[in-house]
Scaffold this motif. Structure first.
Motif, mmCIF file in Angstrom:
data_model
loop_
_atom_site.group_PDB
_atom_site.id
_atom_site.type_symbol
_atom_site.label_atom_id
_atom_site.label_comp_id
_atom_site.label_asym_id
_atom_site.label_seq_id
_atom_site.Cartn_x
_atom_site.Cartn_y
_atom_site.Cartn_z
ATOM 1 N N PHE A 80 24.493 -6.245 71.690
ATOM 2 C CA PHE A 80 24.414 -5.298 70.711
ATOM 3 C C PHE A 80 23.043 -4.671 70.993
ATOM 4 O O PHE A 80 22.063 -5.063 71.481
ATOM 5 C CB PHE A 80 24.622 -5.653 69.335
ATOM 6 N N VAL A 81 23.086 -3.390 70.336
ATOM 7 C CA VAL A 81 21.672 -2.478 70.473
ATOM 8 C C VAL A 81 21.332 -1.886 69.110
ATOM 9 O O VAL A 81 22.191 -1.687 68.151
ATOM 10 C CB VAL A 81 21.672 -1.466 71.427
ATOM 11 N N ILE A 82 20.024 -2.096 68.642
ATOM 12 C CA ILE A 82 19.686 -1.226 67.454
ATOM 13 C C ILE A 82 18.462 -0.464 67.909
ATOM 14 O O ILE A 82 17.678 -0.593 68.746
ATOM 15 C CB ILE A 82 19.212 -2.633 66.318
ATOM 16 N N ALA A 83 18.376 0.593 66.925
ATOM 17 C CA ALA A 83 17.266 1.615 67.173
ATOM 18 C C ALA A 83 16.891 2.365 65.651
ATOM 19 O O ALA A 83 17.477 2.253 64.653
ATOM 20 C CB ALA A 83 17.801 2.711 68.045
ATOM 21 N N THR A 84 15.573 2.645 65.815
ATOM 22 C CA THR A 84 15.090 3.476 64.383
ATOM 23 C C THR A 84 15.726 4.611 64.367
ATOM 24 O O THR A 84 15.992 5.375 65.236
ATOM 25 C CB THR A 84 13.585 3.393 64.631
ATOM 26 N N TRP A 85 16.013 4.957 63.015
ATOM 27 C CA TRP A 85 16.603 6.368 62.824
ATOM 28 C C TRP A 85 17.936 6.539 63.129
ATOM 29 O O TRP A 85 18.534 5.705 63.663
ATOM 30 C CB TRP A 85 15.732 7.475 63.169
ATOM 31 N N ASN A 86 18.452 7.743 63.033
ATOM 32 C CA ASN A 86 19.975 8.169 63.213
ATOM 33 C C ASN A 86 19.978 8.762 64.472
ATOM 34 O O ASN A 86 19.811 9.739 64.805
ATOM 35 C CB ASN A 86 20.355 9.139 62.149
ATOM 36 N N VAL A 87 20.082 7.731 65.424
ATOM 37 C CA VAL A 87 20.263 8.055 67.182
ATOM 38 C C VAL A 87 21.526 7.703 67.554
ATOM 39 O O VAL A 87 21.468 6.784 68.689
ATOM 40 C CB VAL A 87 19.033 7.709 67.745
ATOM 41 N N PRO A 88 22.696 8.106 67.258
ATOM 42 C CA PRO A 88 23.972 7.587 67.667
ATOM 43 C C PRO A 88 24.021 7.648 69.246
ATOM 44 O O PRO A 88 24.716 6.852 70.098
ATOM 45 C CB PRO A 88 25.137 8.029 66.970
ATOM 46 N N ASN A 89 23.590 8.830 69.693
ATOM 47 C CA ASN A 89 23.755 9.188 71.069
ATOM 48 C C ASN A 89 23.082 8.183 72.240
ATOM 49 O O ASN A 89 23.383 7.742 73.218
ATOM 50 C CB ASN A 89 23.357 10.680 71.373
ATOM 51 N N ALA A 90 21.909 7.964 71.501
ATOM 52 C CA ALA A 90 20.858 7.024 72.263
ATOM 53 C C ALA A 90 21.376 5.377 72.223
ATOM 54 O O ALA A 90 21.516 4.790 73.410
ATOM 55 C CB ALA A 90 19.532 6.973 71.680
ATOM 56 N N THR A 91 21.891 5.113 71.193
ATOM 57 C CA THR A 91 22.580 3.787 71.117
ATOM 58 C C THR A 91 23.960 3.662 71.924
ATOM 59 O O THR A 91 24.166 2.516 72.681
ATOM 60 C CB THR A 91 22.654 3.243 69.595
ATOM 61 N N ALA A 92 24.651 4.876 72.038
ATOM 62 C CA ALA A 92 25.691 4.906 72.601
ATOM 63 C C ALA A 92 25.551 4.664 74.109
ATOM 64 O O ALA A 92 26.294 4.007 74.714
ATOM 65 C CB ALA A 92 26.802 5.983 72.292
ATOM 66 N N LYS A 93 24.715 5.392 74.631
ATOM 67 C CA LYS A 93 24.050 5.137 76.151
ATOM 68 C C LYS A 93 23.680 3.672 76.471
ATOM 69 O O LYS A 93 24.145 3.072 77.552
ATOM 70 C CB LYS A 93 23.054 6.178 76.379
ATOM 71 N N ALA A 94 22.872 3.102 75.563
ATOM 72 C CA ALA A 94 22.436 1.730 75.579
ATOM 73 C C ALA A 94 23.579 0.871 75.660
ATOM 74 O O ALA A 94 23.885 -0.196 76.505
ATOM 75 C CB ALA A 94 21.378 1.276 74.451
ATOM 76 N N MET A 95 24.418 1.187 74.873
ATOM 77 C CA MET A 95 25.732 0.153 74.894
ATOM 78 C C MET A 95 26.468 0.395 76.092
ATOM 79 O O MET A 95 27.291 -0.643 76.539
ATOM 80 C CB MET A 95 26.480 0.298 73.426
#
Length: 336
Positions: free
Chosen positions: A50-65
């Motif tokens: 899984f991945v977590i990130a600060t703020w509302n960055v769904p595109n960034a977490t989607a890429k990481a996932m």
């Protein structure tokens, strides 16, 4: 040249989805102890990766996932996830399109840290969009941890990074409007975006993290915050967990915040408890003016528990686990 080869050669010549446990009802007066029972209860082992990130960055977490689900490692995941926001010219606090300093220069800070404790950082980098990738190159291809300013820019270009003007028309217009009064004041929450910090744990249970920012809008030329400082903006200990910070960097640096959170987890605190204690260290300082600035932390531990906490409401964390990409708002520390 890889770091290990460089050192060898030089030696030869004599040289549960959500914010971990619940954040609701965690707020209290700054002098008291946390009332969050959820800090020690309801923590369940999280399914990896899984991945977590600060703020509302769904595109960034989607890429990481995407990287993680393709059996990629956590280091690649956090780098590629952060790159999404760095290339987002509409987000005015990371990478291209970032708001400039008071002289009109967009300057970037970033760092990255892997499961072995290796790390790389760039500070006051100009004209290169993907600061996080340059930081990784510093980590892997030099004997150093940090490169700054023109040296960092020259290094990036030597590694094939493209030099480009990062000041977009929108950011230039905002800067020109700011110059009318030239009043500087930290912004508590900037477009719900600010610095992007990202932590990932892959299928093997290995942890990596990254952090990237264009820093405070209209800062003094040369100012560097916490984001590229290992131990302040980011810290990873693969035996324990990891933490990343966002908000007013000066306050994070003063408490070496991310290292503090990880060390507290080493001592037995949950990620949630550790984040709360790190915020408490800031707000309980004598004469603290914490009501005028924001600091937030996100953290994870080796078991897959997560935590997130901030001084003020408005801070959010995005978490991607399995097929769910969720953004949730943290409860602020002091209820008004």
């Amino acid at each position: 040249m890889k770091r290990r080869h460089f050192l060898k050669n030089t030696s030869l010549i004599g040289v549960g989805i959500g914010l971990g446990s619940s954040l609701v009802n965690c707020a209290e007066s700054p002098k008291g102890k946390s009332t969050s029972a959820a800090s020690t209860e309801n923590q369940t082992k999280t399914k990896l990766p899984f991945v977590i990130a600060t703020w509302n960055v769904p595109n960034a977490t989607a890429k990481a996932m995407e990287v993680l689900q393709a059996n990629g490692n956590a280091l690649d995941a956090v780098e590629q996830g952060c790159m999404i926001e760095e290339a987002n010219a509409e987000g005015q606090s990371v990478g291209k399109g970032g708001l400039p300093d008071r002289d009109g220069n967009v300057t970037l800070d970033a760092c990255i840290m892997d499961k072995h404790g290796n790390c790389g950082s760039v500070v006051y980098l100009q004209n290169i969009t993907h600061a996080v990738s340059v930081a990784r190159k510093v980590m892997e291809d030099t004997p150093h941890v940090m490169l700054a300013g023109k040296g960092a820019e020259q290094f990036a270009i030597s590694k094939g990074f493209k030099s480009e003007n990062l000041l977009t028309e929108a950011s230039k217009k905002a800067w020109e409007e700011w110059k009318v009064k030239s009043e500087y004041k930290p912004i508590i929450n900037i477009e719900n975006h600010d610095t992007i910090g990202m932590l990932a744990i892959d299928e093997k249970g290995d942890i990596s993290g990254a952090c990237t920012t264009s820093g405070l809008a209209y800062k003094m030329g040369g100012r560097v915050g916490d984001s590229p400082i290992i131990g302040s903006g980011l810290f990873v200990d693969n035996e324990v967990g990891a933490c990343v910070a966002t908000g007013l960097g000066e306050e994070v640096v003063k408490t070496v915040g991310s290292f503090l959170v990880v060390e507290l987890m080493r001592q037995g605190k949950s990620p949630q408890e550790a984040c709360e204690e790190a915020i408490r260290r800031i707000v309980t300082k004598p004469n603290s003016n914490y009501k005028d600035f924001q600091v937030g932390y996100i953290a994870l531990n080796k078991k897959g528990d997560t935590g997130s906490y901030a001084i003020h409401k408005g801070f959010t964390m995005t978490k991607f686990q399995e097929d769910t990409n969720t953004n949730m708002q943290a409860e602020h520390y002091v209820k008004s």
